[in-house]
Write an enzyme that holds these catalytic residues in place. Structure first.
Site, PDB file in Angstrom:
ATOM      1  CB  CYS A  33       2.171  -3.183   5.166  1.00 45.17           C
ATOM      2  SG  CYS A  33       0.573  -3.657   5.749  1.00 45.17           S
TER       3      CYS A  33
ATOM      4  CG  HIS B 270      -0.283   0.137   2.453  1.00 38.99           C
ATOM      5  ND1 HIS B 270       0.263   1.266   3.166  1.00 38.99           N
ATOM      6  CD2 HIS B 270      -0.009  -0.815   3.348  1.00 38.99           C
ATOM      7  CE1 HIS B 270       0.448   1.194   4.315  1.00 38.99           C
ATOM      8  NE2 HIS B 270       0.468  -0.068   4.397  1.00 38.99           N
TER       9      HIS B 270
END
Length: 431
Positions: A357, A339
């Site tokens: 992430c 992301h």
């Protein structure tokens, strides 16, 4: 497919036998006299007699229907026609309902059974005819008439994650789910009714993830721009404990270009290739030591243009956060995403600061979002934590040998499928 001639002999007393022998001799004399007047006119044998040489020879081939047996009742609507054919050069199967309408279907690859194109009607009477023809050109036939069961009250729904005409990445597994757990003893029956047709031809196998879910992947990533169709012919199929498949399932999808992402923790870079050529290198920041990213091969599960990450329940009030996120692509059920992270752009390419992430810049997040699909694979290397199988679509995180072990049917290598196979489709019905 699946007579007795009785002769009754009555015994009288000796006195009666004597009288009857005399009578019988007289009758025999009359019979012979009459028979002598029924010859062919040339002194030959009577015209009602036939020499064995004049009789037509029996067909060399023979056929028999094993299942369903003749006059069988309550036959599952999923039934196929199982038969034997000996000395046959050609074998055909015909199935008709009570109105005489033909049912479409095809012979199995082993030539020993025939499967209708769809589930049969409930409570209907059908007649199967198997015709075997030998090298003498003479057909031998076998027939069986049977009646299917009434519609069952307990039915298992079968569903696919993907829908018709969907375009997915080269790492996309085919995912089929059942609304009820399939007992282990019935999984081979289900799997034998599942076929995958791919063009170009590619070898693959089904793998039971759980009692309610089965997936299929090829031995290598799908070839770019492939067309794939998969079928589950489980309508009316017994699934244990009085449950039956509700309906057949058929899905046709397309595979997009081969977009593959590789992240190296050592260099803090993501390399993106398309059809084998590098198209972009992106600086990243992975999980910090307390919350490391997982090393392994994952697949993009879903794409969210905008979302909110809320980790208070998972991490607690001190570590938890609630943040708006752009260009999110889920990789694991545990919460690992690719992301955009504008707050870490200064660390990207240099230091790991995320909660697990793959952080990229806003510009690179937008570019990735526009150039990837659900099913595109990503491999992360060199982090402190290994990816757990089952945490996402981890089908590619297993070796081919490991994946094969999840099949309910023995694996048979497809020697006719080469890496650079032609455009001819291949069907893999038993893996």
């Amino acid at each position: 497919m699946r007579a007795v001639h009785n002769q009754l002999i009555r015994r009288g007393d000796d006195r009666r036998d004597g009288r009857r022998r005399g009578f019988a001799a007289a009758v025999l004399a009359v019979t012979l006299a009459l028979a002598s007047g029924c010859t062919d006119g040339g002194g030959g044998k009577p015209s009602g007699w036939q020499n064995g040489a004049d009789q037509p020879a029996a067909p060399k081939a023979a056929a028999a229907i094993v299942e369903p047996k003749a006059d069988a009742k309550d036959v599952p609507a999923s039934t196929g026609i199982t038969f034997t054919a000996t000395e046959a050069e050609e074998t055909s199967v015909e199935l008709k309902d009570s109105a005489g309408a033909a049912v479409e279907g095809e012979l199995a690859a082993d030539g020993k059974s025939w499967l209708p194109a769809g589930a049969l009607k409930y409570g209907e009477t059908y007649t199967a005819t198997v015709t075997a023809t030998g090298d003498d050109g003479k057909p031998a036939t076998a027939t069986s008439t049977f009646t299917t069961m009434a519609k069952p009250g307990k039915q298992v729904r079968i569903s696919s994650f993907l829908g018709d005409d969907q375009v997915v990445g080269v790492g996309m597994p085919l995912i089929v789910k059942f609304s009820r757990a399939i007992p282990e003893d019935y999984r081979d029956d289900v799997q034998s009714r599942m076929t995958v047709t791919s063009s170009p031809a590619q070898e693959g196998i089904w793998h039971w993830v759980s009692p309610t879910e089965i997936r299929y992947r090829p031995k290598e990533f799908w070839r770019a721009d492939s067309e794939v169709t998969y079928r589950v012919q489980a309508g009316g199929l017994p699934l244990g404990d009085g449950w039956y498949g509700r309906a057949d399932l058929s899905v046709g999808i397309k595979i997009g270009p081969a977009v593959v992402m590789t992240v190296d923790n050592k260099t803090k870079r993501m390399t993106v290739t398309k059809n084998g050529s590098v198209i972009k290198t992106i600086p990243v920041s992975l999980g910090k030591k307390s919350t490391p990213s997982s090393s392994g091969t994952m697949v993009v599960i879903e794409k969210l243009r905008k979302t909110v990450f809320d980790t208070f329940e998972e991490l607690g009030p001190e570590e938890g956060y609630r943040t708006k996120i752009d260009y999110a692509q889920r990789l694991t059920w545990g919460g690992e995403f690719i992301h955009a992270a504008p707050w870490s752009e200064g660390q990207q390419g240099r230091v790991n600061v995320s909660h697990g992430c793959v952080n990229v810049s806003m510009a690179n997040g937008a570019w990735l979002f526009a150039n990837t699909r659900v099913g595109d694979p990503i491999t992360v290397k060199g982090t402190e934590r290994r990816l757990q199988n089952g945490n996402g679509w981890t089908d590619w995180n297993m070796s081919w040998e490991q994946y094969v072990k999840g099949s309910a049917l023995p694996y048979e290598p497809q020697s006719d499928v080469a890496p650079e196979a032609s455009g001819e489709p291949t069907v893999t019905p038993t893996n």
